[in-house]
Write an enzyme that holds these catalytic residues in place. Structure first.
Site, short mmCIF file in Angstrom:
data_model
loop_
_atom_site.label_atom_id
_atom_site.label_comp_id
_atom_site.label_asym_id
_atom_site.label_seq_id
_atom_site.Cartn_x
_atom_site.Cartn_y
_atom_site.Cartn_z
N LYS A 194 0.83 -1.21 0.00
CA LYS A 194 0.00 0.00 0.00
C LYS A 194 0.87 1.27 0.00
O LYS A 194 2.08 1.20 0.27
CB LYS A 194 -0.92 -0.03 1.23
CG LYS A 194 -1.97 -1.15 1.23
CD LYS A 194 -2.86 -1.03 2.48
CE LYS A 194 -3.87 -2.13 2.59
NZ LYS A 194 -4.69 -1.99 3.83
N TYR A 208 -12.37 -2.69 -3.12
CA TYR A 208 -12.90 -2.80 -1.75
C TYR A 208 -14.44 -2.83 -1.75
O TYR A 208 -15.07 -2.28 -0.85
CB TYR A 208 -12.40 -1.64 -0.89
CG TYR A 208 -11.01 -1.84 -0.32
CD1 TYR A 208 -10.65 -3.01 0.34
CD2 TYR A 208 -10.04 -0.83 -0.41
CE1 TYR A 208 -9.38 -3.19 0.89
CE2 TYR A 208 -8.76 -1.00 0.13
CZ TYR A 208 -8.45 -2.19 0.78
OH TYR A 208 -7.19 -2.35 1.32
N THR A 239 -5.34 -7.74 10.74
CA THR A 239 -5.72 -6.42 10.21
C THR A 239 -5.27 -5.28 11.14
O THR A 239 -4.72 -4.29 10.68
CB THR A 239 -7.26 -6.36 10.04
OG1 THR A 239 -7.66 -7.43 9.17
CG2 THR A 239 -7.69 -5.03 9.45
N ASN A 299 -1.95 -0.12 7.02
CA ASN A 299 -1.33 -1.31 7.61
C ASN A 299 -0.42 -2.02 6.60
O ASN A 299 -0.23 -3.22 6.66
CB ASN A 299 -2.38 -2.24 8.22
CG ASN A 299 -3.44 -2.63 7.22
OD1 ASN A 299 -3.29 -2.41 6.01
ND2 ASN A 299 -4.51 -3.23 7.70
N HIS A 340 -2.04 -5.37 1.60
CA HIS A 340 -3.30 -6.08 1.39
C HIS A 340 -2.96 -7.48 0.90
O HIS A 340 -2.01 -7.65 0.13
CB HIS A 340 -4.16 -5.38 0.34
CG HIS A 340 -5.29 -6.25 -0.16
ND1 HIS A 340 -6.50 -6.33 0.48
CD2 HIS A 340 -5.35 -7.11 -1.22
CE1 HIS A 340 -7.27 -7.20 -0.18
NE2 HIS A 340 -6.60 -7.68 -1.22
N GLU A 384 -9.70 -10.88 -7.42
CA GLU A 384 -8.78 -9.74 -7.32
C GLU A 384 -7.67 -9.81 -8.37
O GLU A 384 -7.31 -8.80 -8.96
CB GLU A 384 -8.19 -9.68 -5.90
CG GLU A 384 -9.25 -9.29 -4.87
CD GLU A 384 -8.77 -9.36 -3.43
OE1 GLU A 384 -7.58 -9.66 -3.18
OE2 GLU A 384 -9.60 -9.13 -2.52
P1 DAT Z 1 -7.54 -7.00 5.72
O1 DAT Z 1 -6.80 -5.92 4.96
O2 DAT Z 1 -6.72 -7.52 6.85
O3 DAT Z 1 -8.09 -8.07 4.83
P2 DAT Z 1 -10.25 -5.95 5.86
O4 DAT Z 1 -10.48 -6.58 4.52
O5 DAT Z 1 -11.22 -6.28 6.94
O6 DAT Z 1 -8.79 -6.28 6.41
O7 DAT Z 1 -10.25 -4.37 5.71
C1 DAT Z 1 -9.61 -3.75 4.61
C2 DAT Z 1 -8.79 -2.61 5.12
O8 DAT Z 1 -9.64 -1.60 5.67
C3 DAT Z 1 -7.82 -2.98 6.25
O9 DAT Z 1 -6.59 -3.44 5.77
C4 DAT Z 1 -7.69 -1.69 7.00
C5 DAT Z 1 -9.05 -1.03 6.84
N1 DAT Z 1 -9.93 -1.31 7.99
C6 DAT Z 1 -10.56 -2.48 8.26
N2 DAT Z 1 -11.30 -2.39 9.38
C7 DAT Z 1 -11.12 -1.12 9.83
C8 DAT Z 1 -11.60 -0.38 10.94
N3 DAT Z 1 -12.44 -0.93 11.83
N4 DAT Z 1 -11.19 0.91 11.10
C9 DAT Z 1 -10.36 1.48 10.20
N5 DAT Z 1 -9.87 0.85 9.12
C10 DAT Z 1 -10.23 -0.43 8.93
MG MG Z 2 -9.56 -7.98 3.33
#
Ligand code: DAT
Ligand code: MG
Length: 152
Positions: A10, A50, A92, A115, A118, A129
């Protein structure tokens, strides 16, 4: 089973100069990079990538962050690579991620979705994807010289 998974380094990974460090972790494990490019997202593409999060409260912040600068998209191939890569990446929320994971070693606070990485969550997402991010011609099947030592 040999699988392919989509990984994004990212914009925070690029801004913090961690591209090499992150790529190294997949390479040294024996996972193979079979596609790689730099991309700067617009909102239409962010909403496609997303789609499952578009209606969530954190989406606007996440989208503005991910569109802020270029990112590096890679396709990683290897035995059970989808779950293996998720383990290398960590949970995450960086503050919960184990030391030794990418998020656990280089992040602690989850600010605007920063973070670092992805990674596709499962086989269905990985397929969808990779199709969204890479044309067929942009991924490559090849042998790595070290496979005679690292791959069965
Ligand atoms: P991951 O990237 O671990 O698959 P995810 O698909 O649940 O996690 O979410 C996509 C991204 O969105 C994640 O990398 C960071 C952000 N995100 C997820 N949950 C969040 C939250 N509660 N507050 C802020 N950002 C969040
Ligand atoms: Mg995800």
């Amino acid at each position: 089973m040999i699988e392919r998974t989509l990984v994004l380094l990212k914009p925070d990974a690029i801004q913090r100069g961690l591209v090499g460090e992150i790529l190294k972790r997949f390479e040294q494990r024996g996972l193979k990079i079979v596609g790689m490019k730099m991309v700067w997202l617009n909102r239409e593409f962010t909403e496609q990538h997303y789609a499952e999060h578009v209606k969530k409260p954190f989406f606007q912040e996440l989208a503005s962050f991910i569109e802020e600068g270029p990112l590096v998209a890679i396709v990683v191939e290897g035995l059970k690579s989808i779950s293996a890569v998720r383990k290398i990446v960590g949970t995450t929320r960086p503050e919960e991620a184990l030391p030794g994971t990418i998020r656990g070693d280089y992040a602690h606070y989850l600010i605007r979705g920063q973070n670092l990485v992805h990674a596709s969550a499962n086989q269905k997402d990985a397929k969808k994807e990779i199709k969204l991010w890479f044309k067929n011609k942009e991924t490559h099947s090849y042998q790595r010289d070290d496979e005679k030592h690292t791959t069965r």
